[in-house]
Design a protein around this motif. Structure first.
Motif, short mmCIF file in Angstrom:
data_model
loop_
_atom_site.label_atom_id
_atom_site.label_comp_id
_atom_site.label_asym_id
_atom_site.label_seq_id
_atom_site.Cartn_x
_atom_site.Cartn_y
_atom_site.Cartn_z
N ASP A 61 52.16 72.60 60.85
CA ASP A 61 53.39 71.48 61.65
C ASP A 61 53.73 70.31 60.68
O ASP A 61 54.08 69.63 61.09
N LEU A 62 52.89 70.42 59.39
CA LEU A 62 53.01 69.36 58.70
C LEU A 62 53.93 69.56 57.48
O LEU A 62 54.93 68.84 57.15
N ASP A 63 54.63 70.93 57.28
CA ASP A 63 55.64 71.39 56.52
C ASP A 63 56.79 70.90 57.39
O ASP A 63 57.39 71.97 57.80
N ALA A 64 57.10 69.46 57.14
CA ALA A 64 58.59 69.31 57.94
C ALA A 64 59.87 69.79 57.36
O ALA A 64 60.90 70.31 58.01
N ASN A 65 59.99 70.49 56.14
CA ASN A 65 61.00 70.53 55.67
C ASN A 65 61.23 71.70 54.88
O ASN A 65 61.77 72.57 54.53
N ASN A 68 56.92 75.22 52.48
CA ASN A 68 55.59 76.05 52.80
C ASN A 68 54.53 75.08 51.97
O ASN A 68 53.87 75.30 50.71
N GLU A 69 55.21 74.08 51.65
CA GLU A 69 54.06 72.78 50.63
C GLU A 69 54.17 71.48 51.94
O GLU A 69 54.72 71.18 52.10
N VAL A 70 53.33 70.91 51.38
CA VAL A 70 53.09 69.74 52.45
C VAL A 70 53.24 68.25 51.12
O VAL A 70 52.07 68.08 49.97
N ASP A 71 54.69 67.78 51.45
CA ASP A 71 53.51 66.13 50.41
C ASP A 71 53.34 65.15 51.01
O ASP A 71 52.95 65.50 51.71
N PHE A 72 53.27 64.26 49.63
CA PHE A 72 52.45 62.91 50.89
C PHE A 72 53.16 61.97 51.32
O PHE A 72 52.10 61.84 52.73
#
Length: 99
Positions: A61-65, A68-72
């Motif tokens: 859900d968080l990984d908009a782009n 496979n990582e979550v940026d700030f």
């Protein structure tokens, strides 16, 4: 002297980078770093959840782009959403007490 809100913003930044700097890209959370952050910093939230796939679902859900990582920026979306949910719950409880 920083205000309460400025301190809160500083805390968010420091917490994110404390976990993002453990492996790989120091400016992003991989799945392991996200899991560690959630387990360490949102223990009450996670303790109420019974879904073993919760971290995978949050990551997706968080990984908009879709890297496979979550940026700030993606992390702040999660914190804001949880904050709104907590505020909604607080307001609902206050309304019940008022009746």
């Amino acid at each position: 002297m920083p205000t309460q809100l400025e301190k809160a913003m500083d805390t968010l930044i420091k917490i994110f980078h404390c976990y993002s700097s453990k492996e790989g890209d120091m400016f992003k959370l991989n799945k392991g770093e996200l899991k560690l952050l959630l387990q360490s910093e949102l223990t009450d939230f996670l303790s109420c959840q019974k879904d073993p796939q919760l971290v995978d679902k949050i990551m997706k859900d968080l990984d908009a782009n879709k890297d496979n990582e979550v940026d700030f920026n993606e992390f702040v979306v999660m914190v804001a959403a949880l904050t709104v949910a907590c505020n909604d719950y607080f307001e609902e409880q206050m309304k019940k007490k008022g009746k």
